[in-house]
Design a protein around this motif. Structure first.
Motif, short mmCIF file in Angstrom:
data_model
loop_
_atom_site.label_atom_id
_atom_site.label_comp_id
_atom_site.label_asym_id
_atom_site.label_seq_id
_atom_site.Cartn_x
_atom_site.Cartn_y
_atom_site.Cartn_z
N PHE A 50 0.83 -1.19 0.00
CA PHE A 50 0.00 0.00 0.00
C PHE A 50 0.87 1.25 0.00
CE2 PHE A 50 -2.71 -3.29 1.07
CZ PHE A 50 -4.02 -2.89 1.02
N ALA A 51 1.93 1.25 -0.83
CA ALA A 51 2.81 2.41 -0.96
C ALA A 51 3.31 2.88 0.40
CB ALA A 51 2.10 3.54 -1.69
N ALA A 52 3.68 1.93 1.25
CA ALA A 52 4.22 2.22 2.57
C ALA A 52 3.30 3.10 3.40
CB ALA A 52 5.60 2.87 2.44
N ARG A 53 2.00 2.92 3.22
CA ARG A 53 1.04 3.66 4.03
C ARG A 53 0.67 2.87 5.27
NH1 ARG A 53 -3.69 6.36 0.35
NH2 ARG A 53 -2.42 7.83 -0.83
N PRO A 54 0.68 3.50 6.43
CA PRO A 54 0.28 2.78 7.64
C PRO A 54 -1.18 2.34 7.54
CG PRO A 54 1.40 4.84 8.18
CD PRO A 54 1.16 4.86 6.70
N VAL A 55 -1.46 1.18 8.10
CA VAL A 55 -2.81 0.64 8.10
C VAL A 55 -3.41 0.85 9.49
CG1 VAL A 55 -4.21 -1.43 7.88
CG2 VAL A 55 -2.28 -1.07 6.35
N VAL A 56 -4.52 1.54 9.55
CA VAL A 56 -5.21 1.80 10.82
C VAL A 56 -6.62 1.24 10.70
CG1 VAL A 56 -5.97 3.54 12.47
CG2 VAL A 56 -3.86 3.90 11.16
N GLY A 57 -6.97 0.36 11.59
CA GLY A 57 -8.29 -0.24 11.53
C GLY A 57 -9.34 0.63 12.18
N ASP A 58 -10.58 0.16 12.12
CA ASP A 58 -11.67 0.84 12.81
C ASP A 58 -11.42 0.79 14.31
OD1 ASP A 58 -13.72 1.52 10.68
OD2 ASP A 58 -13.37 -0.58 10.24
N ASP A 59 -11.74 1.87 14.97
CA ASP A 59 -11.54 1.98 16.41
C ASP A 59 -12.64 1.21 17.13
OD1 ASP A 59 -11.27 2.69 19.04
OD2 ASP A 59 -11.19 4.84 18.70
N PRO A 60 -12.30 0.11 17.81
CA PRO A 60 -13.34 -0.69 18.48
C PRO A 60 -14.06 0.09 19.56
CG PRO A 60 -11.15 -1.46 19.09
CD PRO A 60 -10.96 -0.49 17.97
N GLY A 61 -13.36 1.00 20.23
CA GLY A 61 -14.02 1.82 21.25
C GLY A 61 -15.05 2.75 20.65
#
Length: 266
Positions: A50-61
């Motif tokens: 992903f072009a060295a893009r950080p992956v951040v998931g949905d915030d469970p909180g």
């Protein structure tokens, strides 16, 4: 004088022509560059980098709070749309309750893997052997656990714990799948050494899922200080109910997807 004026006019015209040609040439080069970039974008497969893009998931909180309050939290961190686009399309029956709060879509939860990953450079073999549940909550995947405050264990006796400030607030969000309680990940795959080196030990499990009834259970518990745990503890324990659609091994920092073919087991 007339001759000088004539030469000045010809000189200015020549300068204007040169400037026009220079601008046209620059525009041509830019257009060519844009076409080349577009061509490369079409040829390059949208795959696992992903072009060295950080992956951040949905915030469970944030998901928990949205379900609990019925209000959408617009500023929670979400996974890049490019990752969502890689999930196979589906058309489930519309769920009006989830639609009202903006959760009638696939969610992606990213669970870090601090342990359970072993790489053997001799045969480029990567082994994953981990349990996403904790010892305190078997059968449920821990999505989030935040402990605020200091424990008084070994520092104070129970009757004095609260007065001396040994008070903790625990926020726990877990994922419950179904009666099977599948929380373990076991896998063997081949990973080139260069790829393994590039992720630098940064691994996580990405869980693609959708919410299922009853969606949420949310409770608060309080425990007074004891001799074993001289800490005043208030715990908010929340459980999200979901159906897992895919399990990937990723590197959150680089955005590399190492495999999309993982499965949960008992």
């Amino acid at each position: 004088m007339s001759n000088l004026k004539s030469r000045l006019i010809r000189f200015n015209a020549a300068c204007a022509l040169l400037c026009f040609e220079a601008l046209a040439h620059a525009a041509s080069l830019q257009a060519a560059s844009d076409v080349k970039a577009a061509s490369q974008a079409q040829v390059s497969p949208r795959a696992d980098i992903f072009a060295a893009r950080p992956v951040v998931g949905d915030d469970p909180g944030a998901v928990r709070d949205t379900l609990a309050t019925g209000r959408v939290h617009a500023n929670w961190p979400t996974l890049t749309e490019r990752l969502r686009e890689l999930i196979p399309a589906r058309k489930p029956p519309p769920n009006l309750d989830l639609a009202k709060v903006g959760l009638d879509h696939d969610l992606v939860f990213v669970v870090p893997l601090p342990y359970g990953v072993l790489y053997r450079s001799q045969n480029h073999s990567l082994t994953v052997k981990t349990d996403l549940a904790s010892d305190d909550a078997p059968g449920m995947i821990v999505l989030k656990k935040i402990v605020a405050g200091q424990s008084g264990r070994g520092l104070v006796v129970a009757p004095e714990a609260k007065a001396k400030g040994f008070v903790q607030q625990i926020d726990l969000v877990e994922l419950k799948l179904d009666a099977s309680s599948k929380t373990k990940v076991r896998a063997h795959l081949t990973v080139p050494q260069a790829t393994f080196a590039s992720v630098d030990g940064d691994f996580a499990i990405a869980l693609m899922c959708d919410l299922t009834p009853p969606y949420l259970s949310d409770k608060r518990e309080h425990s007074d200080p004891t001799d074993d745990e001289p800490t005043d503890i208030t715990t908010r324990a929340s459980v999200l109910y979901a159906n897992i659609r895919a399990v990937w091994l990723i590197s959150p920092h680089t955005g590399t997807v190492l495999t999309k073919n993982l499965h949960l087991s008992n």
